[in-house]
Scaffold this motif. Sequence first.
Motif, PDB file in Angstrom:
ATOM      1  N   ILE A  82       0.851  -1.197   0.000  1.00  0.00           N
ATOM      2  CA  ILE A  82       0.000   0.000   0.000  1.00  0.00           C
ATOM      3  C   ILE A  82       0.884   1.244   0.000  1.00  0.00           C
ATOM      4  O   ILE A  82       1.782   1.365   0.839  1.00  0.00           O
ATOM      5  N   LEU A  83       0.604   2.149  -0.939  1.00  0.00           N
ATOM      6  CA  LEU A  83       1.236   3.465  -0.945  1.00  0.00           C
ATOM      7  C   LEU A  83       0.137   4.493  -0.764  1.00  0.00           C
ATOM      8  O   LEU A  83      -0.815   4.519  -1.544  1.00  0.00           O
ATOM      9  N   SER A  84       0.263   5.315   0.254  1.00  0.00           N
ATOM     10  CA  SER A  84      -0.763   6.312   0.532  1.00  0.00           C
ATOM     11  C   SER A  84      -0.132   7.684   0.734  1.00  0.00           C
ATOM     12  O   SER A  84       0.876   7.808   1.425  1.00  0.00           O
ATOM     13  N   ASN A  85      -0.759   8.690   0.143  1.00  0.00           N
ATOM     14  CA  ASN A  85      -0.333  10.068   0.382  1.00  0.00           C
ATOM     15  C   ASN A  85      -1.026  10.645   1.609  1.00  0.00           C
ATOM     16  O   ASN A  85      -0.784  11.793   1.966  1.00  0.00           O
ATOM     17  N   GLY A  86      -1.872   9.856   2.231  1.00  0.00           N
ATOM     18  CA  GLY A  86      -2.613  10.323   3.402  1.00  0.00           C
ATOM     19  C   GLY A  86      -1.695  10.737   4.528  1.00  0.00           C
ATOM     20  O   GLY A  86      -0.676  10.089   4.797  1.00  0.00           O
ATOM     21  N   LYS A  87      -2.059  11.810   5.188  1.00  0.00           N
ATOM     22  CA  LYS A  87      -1.241  12.330   6.280  1.00  0.00           C
ATOM     23  C   LYS A  87      -1.572  11.683   7.623  1.00  0.00           C
ATOM     24  O   LYS A  87      -0.833  11.830   8.584  1.00  0.00           O
ATOM     25  N   ARG A  88      -2.695  10.989   7.698  1.00  0.00           N
ATOM     26  CA  ARG A  88      -3.079  10.323   8.951  1.00  0.00           C
ATOM     27  C   ARG A  88      -2.456   8.922   8.987  1.00  0.00           C
ATOM     28  O   ARG A  88      -3.063   7.945   8.562  1.00  0.00           O
ATOM     29  N   ARG A  89      -1.241   8.866   9.484  1.00  0.00           N
ATOM     30  CA  ARG A  89      -0.486   7.598   9.479  1.00  0.00           C
ATOM     31  C   ARG A  89      -1.187   6.494  10.259  1.00  0.00           C
ATOM     32  O   ARG A  89      -1.081   5.329   9.892  1.00  0.00           O
ATOM     33  N   TYR A  90      -1.884   6.834  11.320  1.00  0.00           N
ATOM     34  CA  TYR A  90      -2.574   5.813  12.112  1.00  0.00           C
ATOM     35  C   TYR A  90      -3.596   5.066  11.254  1.00  0.00           C
ATOM     36  O   TYR A  90      -3.808   3.867  11.418  1.00  0.00           O
ATOM     37  N   ARG A  91      -4.215   5.770  10.327  1.00  0.00           N
ATOM     38  CA  ARG A  91      -5.201   5.171   9.429  1.00  0.00           C
ATOM     39  C   ARG A  91      -4.533   4.159   8.496  1.00  0.00           C
ATOM     40  O   ARG A  91      -5.028   3.058   8.265  1.00  0.00           O
ATOM     41  N   VAL A  92      -3.394   4.540   7.956  1.00  0.00           N
ATOM     42  CA  VAL A  92      -2.653   3.655   7.058  1.00  0.00           C
ATOM     43  C   VAL A  92      -2.158   2.436   7.833  1.00  0.00           C
ATOM     44  O   VAL A  92      -2.221   1.309   7.340  1.00  0.00           O
ATOM     45  N   LYS A  93      -1.676   2.643   9.054  1.00  0.00           N
ATOM     46  CA  LYS A  93      -1.242   1.508   9.894  1.00  0.00           C
ATOM     47  C   LYS A  93      -2.398   0.556  10.167  1.00  0.00           C
ATOM     48  O   LYS A  93      -2.238  -0.663  10.131  1.00  0.00           O
ATOM     49  N   TYR A  94      -3.577   1.113  10.459  1.00  0.00           N
ATOM     50  CA  TYR A  94      -4.761   0.289  10.715  1.00  0.00           C
ATOM     51  C   TYR A  94      -5.061  -0.598   9.507  1.00  0.00           C
ATOM     52  O   TYR A  94      -5.263  -1.801   9.631  1.00  0.00           O
ATOM     53  N   TRP A  95      -5.102   0.018   8.306  1.00  0.00           N
ATOM     54  CA  TRP A  95      -5.441  -0.746   7.108  1.00  0.00           C
ATOM     55  C   TRP A  95      -4.333  -1.711   6.721  1.00  0.00           C
ATOM     56  O   TRP A  95      -4.602  -2.820   6.233  1.00  0.00           O
ATOM     57  N   SER A  96      -3.094  -1.347   6.957  1.00  0.00           N
ATOM     58  CA  SER A  96      -1.983  -2.252   6.717  1.00  0.00           C
ATOM     59  C   SER A  96      -2.135  -3.496   7.587  1.00  0.00           C
ATOM     60  O   SER A  96      -1.966  -4.625   7.117  1.00  0.00           O
ATOM     61  N   HIS A  97      -2.475  -3.285   8.858  1.00  0.00           N
ATOM     62  CA  HIS A  97      -2.678  -4.400   9.788  1.00  0.00           C
ATOM     63  C   HIS A  97      -3.925  -5.209   9.408  1.00  0.00           C
ATOM     64  O   HIS A  97      -3.875  -6.438   9.364  1.00  0.00           O
ATOM     65  N   ARG A  98      -5.014  -4.538   9.143  1.00  0.00           N
ATOM     66  CA  ARG A  98      -6.292  -5.217   8.829  1.00  0.00           C
ATOM     67  C   ARG A  98      -6.178  -6.069   7.565  1.00  0.00           C
ATOM     68  O   ARG A  98      -6.711  -7.178   7.510  1.00  0.00           O
ATOM     69  N   LEU A  99      -5.491  -5.545   6.546  1.00  0.00           N
ATOM     70  CA  LEU A  99      -5.373  -6.269   5.281  1.00  0.00           C
ATOM     71  C   LEU A  99      -4.121  -7.145   5.218  1.00  0.00           C
ATOM     72  O   LEU A  99      -3.935  -7.891   4.261  1.00  0.00           O
TER      73      LEU A  99
END
Length: 194
Positions: A82-99
């Motif tokens: 996953i590559l995300s430009n999103g600034k909310r890193r916690y969100r990306v960590k959540y989805w990285s873990h979930r998926l």
Amino acid sequence: MKNFKSFLMKWPKLGIKEKRYRLPRRIHRLAEIKIDKIKICGVKGIVLDLDNTIISEDDRYLSPCAEDWITQAKLAGLQFFILSNGKRRYRVKYWSHRLDIPALSPAKKPFPPAFRQAIAHMRLPAKHILVIGDSLHTDFVGALLCGCAYIQVAALPHPPRWWEKFAGKWVQIPYPSGGELWNFDDAAGYESFL
């Protein structure tokens, strides 16, 4: 004799012709991509965008069947990043873990370093990588700069940012009105990734 030589020259071309499958350029939902078809095209790894591809930026909608599609693709032997430009890193960590997919955020797409990091992580040549995202100016340009294939998905409904009001129609496909959407109700799960 001349006809016989031309026949022999064509000989390897005779027989059953294999149908070639081409990757679609645009689709409405991630789950519409046929896993067996992309594998026929030589795809072994997928770089996924997060915002408005899997989950809407405002966390209201989830792309229908996206998680099941990712699971099926993994079972078929495809790798993900996953590559995300999103600034909310916690969100990306959540989805990285979930998926269960490694992720990088902020990726600063379309600049190549993040794409190169994803490619290096998967240990695949760029020609075997498919980038899937909703924006031409970030996902497509990054894929192009790194030599990867690209499929654009329709952007999940979300409140438009200032630039989307002006240029959104040129860089994103609007989600079809009346298209199926799944509500996302697990935003409380983000708390453990803050």
